[in-house]
Design a protein around this motif. Sequence first.
Motif: not given
Length: 650
Positions: A545-561
Amino acid sequence: MRVYLIKVTSQENVNRVIARQNFIHDDIYNFETEIQVHDLVFLYFGGDSAQVSWPIGLRGIGKIVRGPYDQGYNANNPRYFKVEIEPVYVLNNSIPPEETKVHPEFSRLIYDVPYVGAKHFPNQAIQRTENVSAILAVLEIFCEQAPQVDRDLIWRFGDPLTIEEKMEGLFAMWMCKATYANGERYQKSTIERYTRALREYISDPLFAGLGVKNVFTVAVKSEMTVLNSRIRAVTGFGEFNDSHNNGDLSAALNQYIKFLGDTILGSAQQSGQKAFIIDGTLITSFNEDAGLQLSGELFQRFVGALMAKRFVLLTGLSGSGKTKLAEAFATWICKDARHYRIVPVGADWTSREPLLGYPNALKSGEYIKPDNGVLDLLIEAAKEENESIPFFLILDEMNLSHVERYFADFLSAMESGGDIFIRAEGDEWNGFQVPARIKVPKNLFIIGTVNVDETTYMFSPKVLDRANVIEFRITEDEMALFLQKPVRPDLEKIAGKGACMAEDFVKLSTRAYDDGGVGDEVRNSLKLFFTELKEVGAEFGFRSAFEIFRFAGVLRHLSPVVFADDVIDAAVMQKLLPKLHGSRNKLEDVLKKLAGLCLKNQTDLVVMMKEPRLSDYRSDNRVRFPLSFEKIRRMHFRLIKDGFVSFAEA
């Protein structure tokens, strides 16, 4: 690049935008054959400022999630249709019209609506622009007002841009802001003339010897200064200028050099340091220069997974490019080939010795290091002076042996942050280069490739729980494209080209992230998937669960759209589904329930499970999580056919 603009003029829709709720935009009749799901939309609050209660101006950015649909709902105007829009970024206050006049193309969209849209219903029209400089100019203003939006949005927005398009857009934006800041009334013709001069004029045969047909291909001030001198040295340059709008090229060259000197971009490129950015130019380089067949979506998930957790498994069809992607990325971002190792795993690996070596039992103080260089790579990466340099360990065909037998020390150390014990302490080791213990350094990225056949082994939940699993498939369209021009990948053409981003890549991989602004959506979806997976003992724990939230943050940083549903879809595919395996009796019901969670309306499930299977559901408006739904359908088909199924396929 295609971006739309709408005017929101009803109280109900204004309220829904502010509340970040989907809304219906109707009475549209233009672009009905061109609007697509996921197209991006500027949300502009319109109306008569003297009569409405909301502040007029640009308020947000959204995406089309449904439509065009319901065409003919209006009996008086049968051409009219509707679209459903999801607000993605919403500002606390509207950007007033006078500030969005920074670019004439955007100004035209706002003020000339009746001439392009539904003439009798101007406030319900939808407009479109493909003017890159207009889009970038307005995005720059938007990002200034929205601290939660990564400023790299201007580089990642929409379809992939070439470097020429980016530089032209940023140059035009710089000119617009400079003019506007000086209080002068902005004239559309100036930017159009200057950008056209830099884009087109030196393609004239007069400049054939320069080897450059578009000035915007040059993005470094020192290089541009040299090119400027060469252009002006061309015989006939003066006469050429006189015949092309009174010296536009000469003036434009001066302004472009000043732009490169004034911007952060110019100074950053001159110093050799760059922010780590995934964009269309990078994907094009991998595909056209190196001869790979990569989609931007797959590459983004791969890089995002690496940055979120430094252990990634690539599975799927043999020969689909798993090892080549890992090798290509390492080759591209590493300035030295010694910073990565590709190690084929042997079927006889039953201990950690093939990776870490062993003390020589016959000679005190001697350590036998493995010939594959893994221990040397580990030691080099752990050096303090190398902490900002990425190192890669690529384990090819990782499941030819039981992973837990040879990789257990790495799995434990990566999670605990503890040491891997290499050898005993003692004076006999004095001066020897192999340390007694070592940590798995934070700048070491481990990529394993996986094939499935009668010679390989299944991964245990322990291993899958610690990795992001990315599946490779080849669609009919991708194969057809490859068959038009079959080529063998040539990675030498991209070797070291991303080394200038390596430091930032490591920095981004080790920093903390929030939920990327999609926490509520991720949270709600994970609860539903947890409930269904628990029925078959495949539920996830706190770590996943923690790693999914971290992945979400990373992916949104790489591409905010990248939108919330895209993040959830990737997370389900990479972290939740890989642990599923079992018999028809165990999995048939749960696969159907999981498939239902991937749809926007679960009442469509019965019909869709009976339809012919598709390889791409991204354009199907009924599907919320297309990657996961397609995989679940494929697993369900194999389960019915064979009586047993697992996530990994041959």
